[in-house]
Design a protein around this motif. Structure first.
Motif, PDB file in Angstrom:
ATOM      1  N   GLU A 121      -1.077  -1.772 -12.258  1.00 29.90           N
ATOM      2  CA  GLU A 121      -0.461  -0.954 -11.212  1.00 29.90           C
ATOM      3  C   GLU A 121      -0.161  -1.780  -9.963  1.00 29.90           C
ATOM      4  OE1 GLU A 121       0.656   2.070 -11.213  1.00 29.90           O
ATOM      5  OE2 GLU A 121      -0.021   2.655 -13.213  1.00 29.90           O
ATOM      6  N   LEU A 122      -0.982  -2.782  -9.684  1.00 30.24           N
ATOM      7  CA  LEU A 122      -0.794  -3.623  -8.506  1.00 30.24           C
ATOM      8  C   LEU A 122      -0.064  -4.922  -8.836  1.00 30.24           C
ATOM      9  CD1 LEU A 122      -4.279  -3.178  -6.779  1.00 30.24           C
ATOM     10  CD2 LEU A 122      -2.150  -1.940  -6.316  1.00 30.24           C
ATOM     11  N   ASP A 140       0.837  -1.199   0.000  1.00 34.17           N
ATOM     12  CA  ASP A 140       0.000   0.000   0.000  1.00 34.17           C
ATOM     13  C   ASP A 140       0.876   1.255   0.000  1.00 34.17           C
ATOM     14  OD1 ASP A 140      -2.609   1.037  -0.087  1.00 34.17           O
ATOM     15  OD2 ASP A 140      -2.626   1.399   2.076  1.00 34.17           O
ATOM     16  N   TRP A 141       1.673   1.421  -1.042  1.00 31.71           N
ATOM     17  CA  TRP A 141       2.540   2.592  -1.176  1.00 31.71           C
ATOM     18  C   TRP A 141       1.686   3.824  -1.487  1.00 31.71           C
ATOM     19  CZ3 TRP A 141       7.930   1.813  -3.735  1.00 31.71           C
ATOM     20  CH2 TRP A 141       8.533   0.657  -3.221  1.00 31.71           C
ATOM     21  N   PRO A 142       2.173   5.022  -1.212  1.00 33.41           N
ATOM     22  CA  PRO A 142       1.401   6.219  -1.579  1.00 33.41           C
ATOM     23  C   PRO A 142       0.985   6.217  -3.049  1.00 33.41           C
ATOM     24  CG  PRO A 142       3.230   6.836  -0.168  1.00 33.41           C
ATOM     25  CD  PRO A 142       3.417   5.374  -0.479  1.00 33.41           C
ATOM     26  N   GLU A 143       1.865   5.711  -3.913  1.00 33.89           N
ATOM     27  CA  GLU A 143       1.575   5.688  -5.345  1.00 33.89           C
ATOM     28  C   GLU A 143       0.548   4.624  -5.732  1.00 33.89           C
ATOM     29  OE1 GLU A 143       5.871   7.054  -4.777  1.00 33.89           O
ATOM     30  OE2 GLU A 143       4.583   5.461  -3.997  1.00 33.89           O
ATOM     31  N   THR A 144       0.318   3.645  -4.847  1.00 32.19           N
ATOM     32  CA  THR A 144      -0.612   2.563  -5.179  1.00 32.19           C
ATOM     33  C   THR A 144      -1.897   2.595  -4.366  1.00 32.19           C
ATOM     34  OG1 THR A 144       0.422   1.023  -3.606  1.00 32.19           O
ATOM     35  CG2 THR A 144       1.283   1.036  -5.872  1.00 32.19           C
ATOM     36  N   GLN A 145      -2.017   3.527  -3.426  1.00 34.03           N
ATOM     37  CA  GLN A 145      -3.205   3.546  -2.569  1.00 34.03           C
ATOM     38  C   GLN A 145      -4.494   3.713  -3.363  1.00 34.03           C
ATOM     39  OE1 GLN A 145      -2.922   6.250   0.747  1.00 34.03           O
ATOM     40  NE2 GLN A 145      -1.517   4.919   1.864  1.00 34.03           N
ATOM     41  N   TYR A 146      -4.473   4.567  -4.361  1.00 36.64           N
ATOM     42  CA  TYR A 146      -5.666   4.755  -5.190  1.00 36.64           C
ATOM     43  C   TYR A 146      -6.092   3.436  -5.817  1.00 36.64           C
ATOM     44  CZ  TYR A 146      -8.442   6.088  -9.288  1.00 36.64           C
ATOM     45  OH  TYR A 146      -9.414   6.177 -10.247  1.00 36.64           O
ATOM     46  N   PHE A 147      -5.126   2.659  -6.300  1.00 37.35           N
ATOM     47  CA  PHE A 147      -5.433   1.403  -6.973  1.00 37.35           C
ATOM     48  C   PHE A 147      -5.820   0.317  -5.968  1.00 37.35           C
ATOM     49  CE2 PHE A 147      -2.611   3.875  -9.645  1.00 37.35           C
ATOM     50  CZ  PHE A 147      -3.371   3.944 -10.813  1.00 37.35           C
ATOM     51  N   ASN A 148      -5.229   0.360  -4.765  1.00 39.96           N
ATOM     52  CA  ASN A 148      -5.660  -0.563  -3.718  1.00 39.96           C
ATOM     53  C   ASN A 148      -7.097  -0.271  -3.297  1.00 39.96           C
ATOM     54  OD1 ASN A 148      -3.696  -2.559  -3.123  1.00 39.96           O
ATOM     55  ND2 ASN A 148      -2.402  -1.013  -2.143  1.00 39.96           N
ATOM     56  N   ASP A 149      -7.468   1.002  -3.307  1.00 41.00           N
ATOM     57  CA  ASP A 149      -8.855   1.351  -3.009  1.00 41.00           C
ATOM     58  C   ASP A 149      -9.795   0.820  -4.095  1.00 41.00           C
ATOM     59  OD1 ASP A 149      -8.350   2.627  -0.599  1.00 41.00           O
ATOM     60  OD2 ASP A 149      -8.111   4.602  -1.511  1.00 41.00           O
ATOM     61  N   VAL A 161      23.592   1.418   4.532  1.00 37.87           N
ATOM     62  CA  VAL A 161      23.814  -0.017   4.652  1.00 37.87           C
ATOM     63  C   VAL A 161      24.399  -0.496   3.331  1.00 37.87           C
ATOM     64  CG1 VAL A 161      21.890  -0.286   6.281  1.00 37.87           C
ATOM     65  CG2 VAL A 161      21.513  -0.704   3.840  1.00 37.87           C
ATOM     66  N   ASP A 162      24.980  -1.697   3.344  1.00 35.38           N
ATOM     67  CA  ASP A 162      25.633  -2.218   2.139  1.00 35.38           C
ATOM     68  C   ASP A 162      24.751  -3.144   1.325  1.00 35.38           C
ATOM     69  OD1 ASP A 162      28.424  -1.146   2.597  1.00 35.38           O
ATOM     70  OD2 ASP A 162      28.147  -2.301   4.456  1.00 35.38           O
ATOM     71  N   VAL A 163      23.821  -3.820   1.975  1.00 34.64           N
ATOM     72  CA  VAL A 163      23.001  -4.816   1.286  1.00 34.64           C
ATOM     73  C   VAL A 163      21.642  -4.893   1.963  1.00 34.64           C
ATOM     74  CG1 VAL A 163      23.879  -6.711   2.730  1.00 34.64           C
ATOM     75  CG2 VAL A 163      22.948  -7.217   0.451  1.00 34.64           C
ATOM     76  N   ALA A 164      20.638  -5.228   1.172  1.00 38.76           N
ATOM     77  CA  ALA A 164      19.295  -5.430   1.709  1.00 38.76           C
ATOM     78  C   ALA A 164      18.597  -6.473   0.853  1.00 38.76           C
ATOM     79  CB  ALA A 164      18.497  -4.124   1.738  1.00 38.76           C
ATOM     80  N   ALA A 165      17.566  -7.092   1.406  1.00 39.94           N
ATOM     81  CA  ALA A 165      16.744  -8.055   0.672  1.00 39.94           C
ATOM     82  C   ALA A 165      15.358  -7.450   0.493  1.00 39.94           C
ATOM     83  CB  ALA A 165      16.664  -9.377   1.435  1.00 39.94           C
ATOM     84  N   ILE A 166      14.904  -7.381  -0.742  1.00 38.06           N
ATOM     85  CA  ILE A 166      13.638  -6.743  -1.081  1.00 38.06           C
ATOM     86  C   ILE A 166      12.769  -7.741  -1.826  1.00 38.06           C
ATOM     87  CG2 ILE A 166      12.557  -4.756  -2.195  1.00 38.06           C
ATOM     88  CD1 ILE A 166      14.647  -4.000  -0.061  1.00 38.06           C
ATOM     89  N   ASP A 167      11.521  -7.902  -1.401  1.00 35.19           N
ATOM     90  CA  ASP A 167      10.684  -8.860  -2.116  1.00 35.19           C
ATOM     91  C   ASP A 167      10.433  -8.369  -3.540  1.00 35.19           C
ATOM     92  OD1 ASP A 167       7.706  -8.293  -2.769  1.00 35.19           O
ATOM     93  OD2 ASP A 167       7.907  -7.395  -0.785  1.00 35.19           O
ATOM     94  N   ALA A 168      10.222  -9.322  -4.439  1.00 34.53           N
ATOM     95  CA  ALA A 168      10.203  -9.012  -5.868  1.00 34.53           C
ATOM     96  C   ALA A 168       9.082  -8.060  -6.263  1.00 34.53           C
ATOM     97  CB  ALA A 168      10.092 -10.307  -6.670  1.00 34.53           C
ATOM     98  N   VAL A 169       7.955  -8.116  -5.556  1.00 35.07           N
ATOM     99  CA  VAL A 169       6.861  -7.197  -5.862  1.00 35.07           C
ATOM    100  C   VAL A 169       7.249  -5.771  -5.460  1.00 35.07           C
ATOM    101  CG1 VAL A 169       4.430  -6.642  -5.493  1.00 35.07           C
ATOM    102  CG2 VAL A 169       5.164  -9.042  -5.579  1.00 35.07           C
ATOM    103  N   SER A 170       7.783  -5.629  -4.244  1.00 34.02           N
ATOM    104  CA  SER A 170       8.231  -4.310  -3.794  1.00 34.02           C
ATOM    105  C   SER A 170       9.331  -3.767  -4.698  1.00 34.02           C
ATOM    106  CB  SER A 170       8.742  -4.382  -2.348  1.00 34.02           C
ATOM    107  OG  SER A 170       7.693  -4.651  -1.447  1.00 34.02           O
ATOM    108  N   TRP A 171      10.203  -4.648  -5.173  1.00 31.72           N
ATOM    109  CA  TRP A 171      11.282  -4.200  -6.047  1.00 31.72           C
ATOM    110  C   TRP A 171      10.732  -3.660  -7.363  1.00 31.72           C
ATOM    111  CZ3 TRP A 171      15.761  -2.237  -5.972  1.00 31.72           C
ATOM    112  CH2 TRP A 171      16.598  -2.235  -7.085  1.00 31.72           C
ATOM    113  N   GLU A 172       9.725  -4.332  -7.903  1.00 29.86           N
ATOM    114  CA  GLU A 172       9.120  -3.848  -9.142  1.00 29.86           C
ATOM    115  C   GLU A 172       8.407  -2.518  -8.909  1.00 29.86           C
ATOM    116  OE1 GLU A 172       8.043  -3.183 -12.899  1.00 29.86           O
ATOM    117  OE2 GLU A 172       9.474  -4.697 -12.194  1.00 29.86           O
ATOM    118  N   LEU A 173       7.705  -2.391  -7.775  1.00 26.09           N
ATOM    119  CA  LEU A 173       7.062  -1.119  -7.448  1.00 26.09           C
ATOM    120  C   LEU A 173       8.118  -0.017  -7.300  1.00 26.09           C
ATOM    121  CD1 LEU A 173       4.349  -2.221  -4.850  1.00 26.09           C
ATOM    122  CD2 LEU A 173       3.990  -1.566  -7.245  1.00 26.09           C
ATOM    123  N   ALA A 174       9.241  -0.363  -6.668  1.00 25.00           N
ATOM    124  CA  ALA A 174      10.304   0.621  -6.487  1.00 25.00           C
ATOM    125  C   ALA A 174      10.877   1.069  -7.824  1.00 25.00           C
ATOM    126  CB  ALA A 174      11.404   0.040  -5.605  1.00 25.00           C
TER     127      ALA A 174
END
Length: 263
Positions: A231-232, A11-20, A163-176
């Motif tokens: 969008e989602l 539910d990112w600010p950019e996706t809230q409209y579409f989640n609604d 930080v040097d490294v992080a793990a991001i789920d693939a959906v969040s990465w695509e949204l990013a």
């Protein structure tokens, strides 16, 4: 208290409209199937509080808190399928580093700082540690771990060298990649093995309504405009089971078993 619903995970600010828009379709479909549902999503309540609320009609949680904390208090409905080139109802994490970082394999993380969104996150924490364990290393390979609070914050922390490294789920990465400029200076180091994705759950006292709830979700998703699905990243719905999620529990328990520390 009235019925509650929550879809907080993407539910990112950019996706809230579409989640609604998604929730509006779900609301009408649930009511058509005889399931009382709230007209709007609850966004002002802590997710764990909502997930454990006996009035929860539909919520999306993470696989790790589901198997470790929520399985006895909630009923699994199923798992959304996302457009991330992974099996329906599954996802994976990408391990990210700065574009110009001298980090090209797992052993290069020796002495580095790992940023994570939440220690109860499957994609942002457990998947990373399972992955480095599978490569023959324990968490002592790292010099430190830093809590960031969200996947998006982890991405920004890598980009800004906090930080040097992080793990991001693939959906969040695509949204990013669509919405977060910080991805421009980041590259993927590696990808973790897939596990079941973020499940839809309902309170245990709705367990007898699982069949109409599932039908309502499938019909609601089919009714969405293509723009909302895009969008989602929604592609459909998988009828996962609790047994499917046992892999997350077993991997979590196995973390820390490797004794190799450095290259």
């Amino acid at each position: 208290m009235t019925a509650l619903a929550s879809l907080p995970m993407y539910d990112w600010p950019e996706t809230q409209y579409f989640n609604d828009k998604l929730w509006d379709a779900l609301y009408h479909s649930l009511n058509d199937h005889g399931v009382e549902a709230p007209k709007s999503l609850a966004r002002e309540i802590d997710p764990m509080t909502i997930w454990r609320n006996p009035h929860l009609v539909l919520g999306q949680t993470c696989g790790l808190p589901f198997v470790n904390l929520l399985a006895q208090e909630t009923a699994l409905i199923g798992t959304p399928a996302y457009d991330i080139e992974c099996g329906a109802g599954s996802y994976y994490s990408v391990l990210i580093v700065q574009e110009d970082a001298d980090i090209h394999k797992i052993s290069d993380l020796e002495g580095k700082t790992f940023g994570y969104n939440n220690s109860m996150s499957q994609s942002g924490y457990a998947a990373f540690h399972y992955h480095i364990n599978a490569a023959g290393f324990s968490k002592e390979l790292l010099s430190a771990e830093q809590h960031t609070g969200s996947h998006r914050s982890s991405i920004k922390a890598v980009a800004s060298a906090q930080v040097d490294v992080a793990a991001i789920d693939a959906v969040s990465w695509e949204l990013a990649n669509r919405h977060e400029p910080a991805t421009a200076t980041i590259r993927i180091l590696d990808c973790t093995a897939p596990t079941p994705g973020l499940p839809f759950i309902t309170a245990n006292n709705h367990k007898t309504m699982l069949k109409p709830i599932r039908s309502a979700i499938i019909e609601a998703m089919a009714s969405l405009d293509e723009s909302v699905r895009d969008e989602l990243l929604l592609m459909g719905f998988a009828q996962t089971t609790e047994q499917d999620y046992e892999v997350i529990k077993s991997r979590f328990k196995s973390m820390g078993t490797s004794t190799k520390k450095t290259s």
